[in-house]
Design an enzyme around this catalytic site. Sequence first.
Site, PDB file in Angstrom:
ATOM      1  N   LYS A  29      14.104 -32.702  -1.829  1.00 49.53           N
ATOM      2  CA  LYS A  29      15.726 -33.423  -2.570  1.00 49.53           C
ATOM      3  C   LYS A  29      16.083 -34.125  -1.482  1.00 49.53           C
ATOM      4  O   LYS A  29      15.937 -35.443  -2.406  1.00 49.53           O
ATOM      5  CB  LYS A  29      16.628 -31.947  -3.092  1.00 49.53           C
ATOM      6  CG  LYS A  29      15.631 -30.966  -4.053  1.00 49.53           C
ATOM      7  CD  LYS A  29      16.413 -30.005  -4.115  1.00 49.53           C
ATOM      8  CE  LYS A  29      17.539 -28.807  -2.949  1.00 49.53           C
ATOM      9  NZ  LYS A  29      16.378 -27.930  -2.990  1.00 49.53           N
ATOM     10  N   ARG A 104      23.201 -25.937  -9.867  1.00 47.97           N
ATOM     11  CA  ARG A 104      22.047 -25.050  -9.516  1.00 47.97           C
ATOM     12  C   ARG A 104      21.981 -23.861 -10.170  1.00 47.97           C
ATOM     13  O   ARG A 104      21.306 -22.589 -10.105  1.00 47.97           O
ATOM     14  CB  ARG A 104      22.735 -24.248  -8.152  1.00 47.97           C
ATOM     15  CG  ARG A 104      21.403 -24.872  -7.242  1.00 47.97           C
ATOM     16  CD  ARG A 104      22.314 -24.250  -5.616  1.00 47.97           C
ATOM     17  NE  ARG A 104      20.807 -24.225  -4.728  1.00 47.97           N
ATOM     18  CZ  ARG A 104      20.546 -25.158  -3.798  1.00 47.97           C
ATOM     19  NH1 ARG A 104      21.524 -26.315  -3.557  1.00 47.97           N
ATOM     20  NH2 ARG A 104      19.848 -24.961  -2.948  1.00 47.97           N
ATOM     21  N   ARG A 143      11.465 -27.549   9.440  1.00 47.43           N
ATOM     22  CA  ARG A 143      11.592 -28.461   9.217  1.00 47.43           C
ATOM     23  C   ARG A 143      12.778 -28.819  10.320  1.00 47.43           C
ATOM     24  O   ARG A 143      13.462 -27.731  11.412  1.00 47.43           O
ATOM     25  CB  ARG A 143      13.283 -28.677   7.697  1.00 47.43           C
ATOM     26  CG  ARG A 143      13.977 -29.842   7.732  1.00 47.43           C
ATOM     27  CD  ARG A 143      14.477 -29.496   6.288  1.00 47.43           C
ATOM     28  NE  ARG A 143      15.163 -28.105   6.239  1.00 47.43           N
ATOM     29  CZ  ARG A 143      15.616 -27.777   5.337  1.00 47.43           C
ATOM     30  NH1 ARG A 143      15.922 -28.475   4.108  1.00 47.43           N
ATOM     31  NH2 ARG A 143      16.389 -26.769   4.928  1.00 47.43           N
ATOM     32  N   ARG A 177      18.817 -25.568  11.015  1.00 49.42           N
ATOM     33  CA  ARG A 177      19.415 -24.878   9.804  1.00 49.42           C
ATOM     34  C   ARG A 177      19.072 -23.081  10.384  1.00 49.42           C
ATOM     35  O   ARG A 177      17.974 -22.623  10.306  1.00 49.42           O
ATOM     36  CB  ARG A 177      19.342 -24.794   8.959  1.00 49.42           C
ATOM     37  CG  ARG A 177      19.951 -26.436   8.104  1.00 49.42           C
ATOM     38  CD  ARG A 177      20.222 -26.834   7.040  1.00 49.42           C
ATOM     39  NE  ARG A 177      19.762 -25.862   5.807  1.00 49.42           N
ATOM     40  CZ  ARG A 177      19.575 -26.525   4.616  1.00 49.42           C
ATOM     41  NH1 ARG A 177      19.190 -27.110   3.573  1.00 49.42           N
ATOM     42  NH2 ARG A 177      19.015 -25.428   3.224  1.00 49.42           N
ATOM     43  N   ARG A 188      16.020 -17.357  -0.992  1.00 48.09           N
ATOM     44  CA  ARG A 188      16.508 -18.909  -1.218  1.00 48.09           C
ATOM     45  C   ARG A 188      15.301 -19.395  -2.600  1.00 48.09           C
ATOM     46  O   ARG A 188      16.178 -20.057  -3.474  1.00 48.09           O
ATOM     47  CB  ARG A 188      16.753 -20.130  -0.967  1.00 48.09           C
ATOM     48  CG  ARG A 188      17.515 -19.759   0.712  1.00 48.09           C
ATOM     49  CD  ARG A 188      17.616 -20.424   1.881  1.00 48.09           C
ATOM     50  NE  ARG A 188      17.534 -21.987   1.749  1.00 48.09           N
ATOM     51  CZ  ARG A 188      16.690 -22.864   2.051  1.00 48.09           C
ATOM     52  NH1 ARG A 188      16.391 -22.475   4.321  1.00 48.09           N
ATOM     53  NH2 ARG A 188      16.850 -24.398   2.088  1.00 48.09           N
TER      54      ARG A 188
HETATM   55  P1  AP5 Z   1      13.747 -31.526   2.291  1.00 46.71           P
HETATM   56  O1  AP5 Z   1      14.317 -32.818   1.777  1.00 46.71           O
HETATM   57  O2  AP5 Z   1      15.007 -30.841   3.636  1.00 46.71           O
HETATM   58  O3  AP5 Z   1      13.632 -30.098   1.302  1.00 46.71           O
HETATM   59  P2  AP5 Z   1      15.100 -29.826   0.832  1.00 46.71           P
HETATM   60  O4  AP5 Z   1      14.304 -29.968  -1.036  1.00 46.71           O
HETATM   61  O5  AP5 Z   1      16.277 -30.833   0.569  1.00 46.71           O
HETATM   62  O6  AP5 Z   1      15.411 -28.448   1.109  1.00 46.71           O
HETATM   63  P3  AP5 Z   1      16.204 -27.791   0.822  1.00 46.71           P
HETATM   64  O7  AP5 Z   1      16.033 -26.503   1.917  1.00 46.71           O
HETATM   65  O8  AP5 Z   1      17.788 -28.475   1.996  1.00 46.71           O
HETATM   66  O9  AP5 Z   1      16.945 -27.306   0.115  1.00 46.71           O
HETATM   67  P4  AP5 Z   1      17.379 -25.930  -0.394  1.00 46.71           P
HETATM   68  O10 AP5 Z   1      18.227 -26.269  -1.898  1.00 46.71           O
HETATM   69  O11 AP5 Z   1      17.619 -24.852   0.286  1.00 46.71           O
HETATM   70  O12 AP5 Z   1      19.062 -26.236   0.776  1.00 46.71           O
HETATM   71  P5  AP5 Z   1      20.663 -26.604   0.778  1.00 46.71           P
HETATM   72  O13 AP5 Z   1      20.980 -27.463   1.556  1.00 46.71           O
HETATM   73  O14 AP5 Z   1      20.880 -27.655  -0.150  1.00 46.71           O
HETATM   74  O15 AP5 Z   1      12.073 -30.542   2.913  1.00 46.71           O
HETATM   75  C1  AP5 Z   1      11.838 -29.925   3.325  1.00 46.71           C
HETATM   76  C2  AP5 Z   1      11.271 -30.054   5.215  1.00 46.71           C
HETATM   77  O16 AP5 Z   1       9.718 -30.335   4.083  1.00 46.71           O
HETATM   78  C3  AP5 Z   1      11.855 -31.371   5.601  1.00 46.71           C
HETATM   79  O17 AP5 Z   1      11.303 -31.406   6.759  1.00 46.71           O
HETATM   80  C4  AP5 Z   1      10.258 -32.433   5.181  1.00 46.71           C
HETATM   81  O18 AP5 Z   1      10.182 -33.630   5.843  1.00 46.71           O
HETATM   82  C5  AP5 Z   1       9.441 -31.481   4.920  1.00 46.71           C
HETATM   83  N1  AP5 Z   1       8.518 -33.432   3.697  1.00 46.71           N
HETATM   84  C6  AP5 Z   1      10.117 -33.251   2.048  1.00 46.71           C
HETATM   85  N2  AP5 Z   1       8.966 -33.741   1.153  1.00 46.71           N
HETATM   86  C7  AP5 Z   1       7.442 -33.761   1.846  1.00 46.71           C
HETATM   87  C8  AP5 Z   1       6.777 -34.074   1.569  1.00 46.71           C
HETATM   88  N3  AP5 Z   1       6.186 -34.670   0.003  1.00 46.71           N
HETATM   89  N4  AP5 Z   1       5.116 -33.313   2.253  1.00 46.71           N
HETATM   90  C9  AP5 Z   1       5.173 -33.086   3.019  1.00 46.71           C
HETATM   91  N5  AP5 Z   1       6.837 -32.759   3.948  1.00 46.71           N
HETATM   92  C10 AP5 Z   1       7.309 -33.030   2.991  1.00 46.71           C
HETATM   93  O19 AP5 Z   1      20.967 -25.692   0.314  1.00 46.71           O
HETATM   94  C11 AP5 Z   1      21.508 -24.544   0.835  1.00 46.71           C
HETATM   95  C12 AP5 Z   1      22.200 -23.504   0.485  1.00 46.71           C
HETATM   96  O20 AP5 Z   1      23.665 -23.847   0.682  1.00 46.71           O
HETATM   97  C13 AP5 Z   1      21.767 -22.462  -0.095  1.00 46.71           C
HETATM   98  O21 AP5 Z   1      21.076 -21.586   0.314  1.00 46.71           O
HETATM   99  C14 AP5 Z   1      23.202 -21.981  -1.187  1.00 46.71           C
HETATM  100  O22 AP5 Z   1      23.636 -20.421  -0.327  1.00 46.71           O
HETATM  101  C15 AP5 Z   1      24.042 -23.099  -0.886  1.00 46.71           C
HETATM  102  N6  AP5 Z   1      24.496 -24.392  -2.091  1.00 46.71           N
HETATM  103  C16 AP5 Z   1      23.971 -25.473  -2.043  1.00 46.71           C
HETATM  104  N7  AP5 Z   1      24.253 -25.829  -3.346  1.00 46.71           N
HETATM  105  C17 AP5 Z   1      25.134 -24.721  -4.176  1.00 46.71           C
HETATM  106  C18 AP5 Z   1      25.184 -24.859  -4.956  1.00 46.71           C
HETATM  107  N8  AP5 Z   1      25.270 -26.193  -6.181  1.00 46.71           N
HETATM  108  N9  AP5 Z   1      25.293 -23.739  -5.991  1.00 46.71           N
HETATM  109  C19 AP5 Z   1      25.573 -22.380  -5.048  1.00 46.71           C
HETATM  110  N10 AP5 Z   1      24.815 -22.274  -3.686  1.00 46.71           N
HETATM  111  C20 AP5 Z   1      24.551 -23.541  -3.136  1.00 46.71           C
END
Ligand code: AP5
Length: 235
Positions: A29, A104, A143, A177, A188
Amino acid sequence: MVGEQTDTCVDAGTGAPVVILLGPPGAGKGTQARRLEEGHGLVQLSTGDMLRAAVAAGTPAGLAAKSVMEAGGLVSDEIVLAILSDRMAQPDVAAGVILDGFPRTAGQAAALDDMLAAAGQCVGAAISLEVDDEAMIARVAGRFTCGRCGEGYHDQFKQTRQEGVCDKCGGTEFKRRADDNAETARERLKAYHDQTAPLIAHYESMGVLQRVDAMASIEEVAGALGQLVSALSAH
Ligand code: AP5
């Protein structure tokens, strides 16, 4: 890779689309939202980044969110909606937004629908990044990001061209992270399946769901998403 294009919705006055990226941790994402921001002029709104900034700043919302995030759970709708609606009120979002990691929960999706309806807008596309659970654990655990510009990398899938130097800004400090370990990633993933995956049916019933195979390479996924967003903007 891309589902059939359905009816779309953009802001009637500006043509600015609202695009949601749905997908489990590691689905890409953030990686893809940054590409769309650069290539299509949309503004990336990541609730994860906003919450991490609140934690770093030690705000009351950040203090409440910290332990939940470290355990891999979801922060309360109340906190997330307060942070998101403040950000949605900023003038730069008029260009169109990519919601990365929001909504979410069913409560967040309903609140977003109401917020957009009040502004005469609606969701243009909700794009589900479809991936394999086990591969996601590997993606998350490898990552790291540039400490200066935030560009994302991976030990295996996306290394810096020159070791220890960010391709984008030349920065030499990198971060990992606190929640990027296999155990928390499984929590997660569970939260995603329990509370977020049901939103796919919500957006399908609204006629705005698109599915993209996010097991493909970063470039291929970017190409598929670019086509979807171009189609929206041209609408
Ligand atoms: P990356 O692009 O970083 O993936 P991502 O989907 O953004 O993963 P996140 O871990 O950031 O998502 P998340 O939803 O758990 O975290 P968030 O910060 O939103 O890619 C991952 C890796 O893979 C990278 O190294 C990349 O280079 C590689 N990659 C990407 N695409 C690839 C491909 N096609 N092939 C190979 N490699 C690839 O949330 C964190 C925390 O915040 C949550 O756990 C929760 O506690 C809280 N939170 C955030 N938003 C909310 C909400 N709306 N409601 C409640 N809690 C929330």
